[in-house]
Every structure is written in C-alpha cells, then in structure tokens.
Design a protein around this motif. Sequence first.
Motif, short mmCIF file in Angstrom:
data_model
loop_
_atom_site.label_atom_id
_atom_site.label_comp_id
_atom_site.label_asym_id
_atom_site.label_seq_id
_atom_site.Cartn_x
_atom_site.Cartn_y
_atom_site.Cartn_z
N ILE A 17 -14.38 -5.52 -33.51
CA ILE A 17 -15.81 -5.40 -33.83
C ILE A 17 -16.14 -3.96 -34.16
N SER A 18 -15.60 -3.02 -33.40
CA SER A 18 -15.85 -1.61 -33.63
C SER A 18 -15.35 -1.19 -35.01
N SER A 19 -14.16 -1.61 -35.39
CA SER A 19 -13.63 -1.21 -36.69
C SER A 19 -14.42 -1.87 -37.82
N GLU A 20 -14.93 -3.09 -37.61
CA GLU A 20 -15.76 -3.74 -38.62
C GLU A 20 -17.04 -2.93 -38.86
N ILE A 21 -17.66 -2.46 -37.81
CA ILE A 21 -18.88 -1.67 -37.92
C ILE A 21 -18.59 -0.33 -38.60
N MET A 22 -17.50 0.31 -38.23
CA MET A 22 -17.15 1.59 -38.85
C MET A 22 -16.88 1.39 -40.35
N ASN A 23 -16.18 0.32 -40.70
CA ASN A 23 -15.91 0.04 -42.12
C ASN A 23 -17.21 -0.20 -42.89
N THR A 108 -31.77 5.01 -44.78
CA THR A 108 -31.58 4.29 -43.52
C THR A 108 -31.13 2.88 -43.85
N SER A 109 -30.20 2.36 -43.08
CA SER A 109 -29.81 0.96 -43.25
C SER A 109 -29.40 0.38 -41.90
N ILE A 110 -29.57 -0.91 -41.80
CA ILE A 110 -29.16 -1.63 -40.59
C ILE A 110 -27.74 -2.11 -40.83
N ILE A 111 -26.82 -1.69 -40.00
CA ILE A 111 -25.41 -2.04 -40.15
C ILE A 111 -25.11 -3.38 -39.48
N LYS A 112 -25.67 -3.60 -38.30
CA LYS A 112 -25.42 -4.85 -37.58
C LYS A 112 -26.69 -5.25 -36.82
N TYR A 113 -27.23 -6.41 -37.17
CA TYR A 113 -28.41 -6.94 -36.48
C TYR A 113 -27.96 -8.19 -35.73
N ARG A 114 -28.15 -8.23 -34.44
CA ARG A 114 -27.58 -9.28 -33.61
C ARG A 114 -28.61 -10.27 -33.05
N GLU A 115 -29.88 -10.05 -33.27
CA GLU A 115 -30.93 -10.89 -32.70
C GLU A 115 -31.19 -12.11 -33.60
N ALA A 116 -31.77 -13.14 -33.02
CA ALA A 116 -32.13 -14.34 -33.78
C ALA A 116 -33.42 -14.12 -34.58
N TYR A 117 -34.30 -13.28 -34.07
CA TYR A 117 -35.59 -13.03 -34.73
C TYR A 117 -35.77 -11.54 -35.00
N GLY A 118 -36.65 -11.22 -35.92
CA GLY A 118 -36.98 -9.83 -36.20
C GLY A 118 -36.09 -9.16 -37.22
N GLY A 119 -35.23 -9.93 -37.86
CA GLY A 119 -34.29 -9.38 -38.83
C GLY A 119 -34.93 -8.78 -40.06
N GLU A 120 -36.24 -8.90 -40.18
CA GLU A 120 -36.94 -8.32 -41.34
C GLU A 120 -36.80 -6.81 -41.39
N VAL A 121 -36.42 -6.18 -40.27
CA VAL A 121 -36.23 -4.73 -40.28
C VAL A 121 -35.04 -4.34 -41.15
N ARG A 122 -34.22 -5.30 -41.54
CA ARG A 122 -33.09 -5.02 -42.45
C ARG A 122 -33.55 -4.85 -43.88
N SER A 123 -34.79 -5.21 -44.16
CA SER A 123 -35.33 -5.16 -45.52
C SER A 123 -35.31 -3.73 -46.07
N LYS A 124 -34.75 -3.57 -47.27
CA LYS A 124 -34.70 -2.25 -47.90
C LYS A 124 -36.10 -1.68 -48.12
N SER A 125 -37.06 -2.55 -48.42
CA SER A 125 -38.43 -2.06 -48.65
C SER A 125 -39.05 -1.52 -47.36
N TRP A 126 -38.77 -2.13 -46.23
CA TRP A 126 -39.30 -1.62 -44.96
C TRP A 126 -38.59 -0.31 -44.59
N LEU A 127 -37.28 -0.27 -44.74
CA LEU A 127 -36.51 0.92 -44.38
C LEU A 127 -36.81 2.10 -45.31
#
Length: 179
Positions: A17-23, A108-127
């Motif tokens: 998991i760590s190497s996936e995130i680093m990649n 800014t970018s979200i690399i890994k979002y693990r929650e079921a809700y609230g994933g809208e923070v991954r949106s490029k327009s919000w970031l």
Amino acid sequence: MKKILYILIIMLTSFLISSEIMNKTEVAIKEFLPNHISLSHKIHKISKESKKSQNVVKQKFFRNELNVWKIQMSDSTYNYAILDNVKGKSMPITFLTIFNSNKQLTNTSIIKYREAYGGEVRSKSWLKQFSNYSDTSNYKIGNGISGISGATISVHSVSKGIHKLSLIIGYIIKGFDEE
C-alpha cells in the motif's frame, strides 16, 4: 507460527500500500511539472518548531515525519512537494501539495481517499481554489474556502492540513538547502 505469519502478511500489505501511494504521488508530481529536470525525495522529521503550526490550525500531524520532494525545473527554480495525511471522518485522507520557492501553493491533489462519503474534495475545481495560497491566506471555510455539502469533515480536514503545511514549508525548504 500463525502469529508470525499474520505479522508478515500485515507487513507485506503495509509495504504494498505504501509503495502504491508513493508511485501515485510521483506520477502526480510528474504530471503537474512535466518539464522538471530532477526529483529528489527525503523524509522530513517534523521539528518542535514546526509542530507549533498544529496550534494555529487546531489539527495534529498524522505522523512525526513527512515525505517531501525537491523538484528542479529547467529554469533552475525549485518546487517542493509534500505528502501528508489528515483524518477524515474515520479514515486517513492522503494528499499532495506542491509549493514554489516563494512558499506559494501551486497544486494540490488527493492521492488516496478512503471514506465512503465526502469524496468531492478530490474534485480539481475544489482543490484549485488553493492555488497561490500561502501561510497568510484565508483558509476559513465559507469565507476563503468554499464548503461542499455532504463533505464537511473532509473539507475542514484537508483545508486545515494544507494550511498547516503552508506554515512549515519554510522549514522544509531550509532542510533541503542544508544538505
């Protein structure tokens, strides 16, 4: 024997998991800064002085260290990327920030979002609203930063995390320059 096998499985899973995130992080850096000349990585230990930023934003660091990259551009300028985690509702949110040498946020970018809700923070327009932000910018939700209905916890966590990194980017730059 079962206990040792269990521990080995956990360690292997953690490593993968760590190497996936680093990649993913390095791919994100290269996509945002395709004209870079070099990319150097190091682990930045968070100093007592840097930890004072926790009091300002009212959010603790997830770990006592950060993954940071110094990115040399073709025009001999540098950018600095920081990978950090903040706590969402129940799971960590892994995000990347890229600062220029003037300590302004450029991406800014979200690399890994693990929650079921609230994933809208991954949106490029919000970031994108964080572009050109610095330590003195307005990080207040509803004022300087737009809120997202249904993603209140994630919005607050990511915004505080970005603000916290903007307060310590000077220490990170100094750490690279002292090498």
